[in-house]
Scaffold this motif. Structure first.
Motif, short mmCIF file in Angstrom:
data_model
loop_
_atom_site.label_atom_id
_atom_site.label_comp_id
_atom_site.label_asym_id
_atom_site.label_seq_id
_atom_site.Cartn_x
_atom_site.Cartn_y
_atom_site.Cartn_z
N ARG A 102 0.79 -1.27 -0.11
CA ARG A 102 -0.07 0.12 -0.09
C ARG A 102 0.71 1.19 -0.06
NH1 ARG A 102 -2.58 -3.65 -1.14
NH2 ARG A 102 -4.40 -4.53 -0.19
N GLN A 110 -3.76 4.69 -9.63
CA GLN A 110 -3.83 3.17 -9.29
C GLN A 110 -2.93 2.54 -10.35
OE1 GLN A 110 -4.40 1.50 -6.57
NE2 GLN A 110 -3.87 -0.43 -7.76
N GLU A 114 0.53 0.42 -9.58
CA GLU A 114 0.55 -0.98 -9.81
C GLU A 114 1.76 -1.45 -10.66
OE1 GLU A 114 -3.22 -2.69 -11.49
OE2 GLU A 114 -4.25 -2.06 -9.60
N LYS A 141 -2.10 -1.39 -3.96
CA LYS A 141 -2.86 -0.30 -4.19
C LYS A 141 -2.56 0.83 -3.41
CE LYS A 141 -7.09 -3.29 -4.04
NZ LYS A 141 -6.41 -4.56 -4.00
#
Length: 144
Positions: A102, A110, A114, A141
């Protein structure tokens, strides 16, 4: 820039009723382990927990570096790692490492996070140790 880290482990007794102890050469950490802590879920530590900690630390640092290099430094990266050991023909094997990362990263979305996390996982020296031998799962995330 090579660096060599060292640790020592001592095992006393038979496998099922023996006991072990490990210690980092730096003195920063150490612990006791046993058959029960390793294979039966008893309270205590084991080699897989150490591997999970090393992987979490490595991935966090690699991701922080990659984001910084991209001009979007992270405020915070938190990685949880879980190393699974399982019985396989001929003995035991670390079959899976689950990585949950995280990040608090201003200025990216996002998909960008990733992509950066995947690149960090692929480049992390601990990931490379497992590559081709163990399933590596990544859940990345942005923190909300």
């Amino acid at each position: 820039m090579a660096n060599t880290s060292k640790a020592t482990a001592v095992w006393e007794g038979k496998l099922r009723d023996g006991k072990g102890r490990f210690e980092a050469a730096s003195g920063a950490f150490g612990g006791a382990y046993s058959f029960r802590t390793r294979f039966e879920g008893a309270k205590g530590t084991n080699p897989e927990e150490l591997l999970a900690a090393a992987h979490a630390a490595c991935l966090s640092m690699a991701l922080a570096f990659g984001l910084e290099q991209a001009g979007t430094p992270a405020t915070r990266i938190t990685t949880n790692a879980a190393a699974t050991i399982d019985s396989v023909p001929g003995g035991f094997k670390i079959t899976k490492i689950q990585l949950e990362v995280r990040g608090e990263v201003p200025g990216i979305d996002q998909a960008q996070f990733e992509k950066a996390a995947q690149a960090a996982k692929d480049g992390c020296p601990v990931s490379q140790l497992f590559k081709g031998n163990t399933t590596l799962e990544l859940d990345a995330k942005l923190a909300k």
